[in-house]
Design an enzyme around this catalytic site. Sequence first.
Site, PDB file in Angstrom:
ATOM      1  N   HIS A 115      51.150  33.036 -40.813  1.00 40.61           N
ATOM      2  CA  HIS A 115      52.239  33.877 -40.330  1.00 40.61           C
ATOM      3  C   HIS A 115      53.352  32.998 -39.765  1.00 40.61           C
ATOM      4  CE1 HIS A 115      49.855  37.454 -40.992  1.00 40.61           C
ATOM      5  NE2 HIS A 115      48.838  36.736 -40.558  1.00 40.61           N
ATOM      6  N   LYS A 166      41.545  21.247 -42.328  1.00 33.84           N
ATOM      7  CA  LYS A 166      41.982  20.201 -43.263  1.00 33.84           C
ATOM      8  C   LYS A 166      40.971  20.095 -44.398  1.00 33.84           C
ATOM      9  CE  LYS A 166      44.193  17.535 -39.651  1.00 33.84           C
ATOM     10  NZ  LYS A 166      44.218  16.317 -38.872  1.00 33.84           N
ATOM     11  N   ARG A 180      35.247  18.349 -37.916  1.00 31.51           N
ATOM     12  CA  ARG A 180      35.348  16.882 -38.081  1.00 31.51           C
ATOM     13  C   ARG A 180      34.094  16.390 -38.803  1.00 31.51           C
ATOM     14  NH1 ARG A 180      36.938  17.659 -32.618  1.00 31.51           N
ATOM     15  NH2 ARG A 180      39.146  17.233 -32.344  1.00 31.51           N
TER      16      ARG A 180
END
Length: 182
Positions: A115, A166, A180
């Site tokens: 958004h 990621k 991680r």
Amino acid sequence: MTKSEREKMAAGEWYTCVDPELDALRAAARRAVNQHNIMAPDERGRMAPPLEALFVAVAADAFVEAPFHCAYGMNITLGAGVYLNAGCTILDCASVVIGDGSMLGPGVHIYCAEHHKDVALRRAGLEIARPVTIGRDVWIGGGAIILAGVMIGDGAVVGAGAVVTKDVAPGATVVGNPARVR
């Protein structure tokens, strides 16, 4: 020629989700999801036919437990042997591809929308869609969240409750918030 909001969404451009065409597509998805979720397990089998009809492609042995939720369905591809456990949610305003042999634990969420950060534009429904790709033989633990634009490589493991912001390399194990490498 002006693009429709659906065309902008498909092109990965900023679009407004407050749009009659997109509203109609989400309503159709809600009806199919409802049929999947209320159908008796023996009758439903691996996936209710109305839900399967929404998807881009579904392997003959892909399995989606109930309850399940998706925004559109029209952007989801499930490979051979894919298993989605109960409570999975896929907000598929962009392509979501789940590779062969991948398994999602209960309550896994995949979000393709981002958004707008500007309050007025966000209030107007402005968002952008980024695809999510999950490789082959990936295990995603219960309650994990996969954010827009993420690619998870073949054979990777995402720990329960992880928030994946990621890309995850093939064969890697990620845990935590943000996720991680462990």
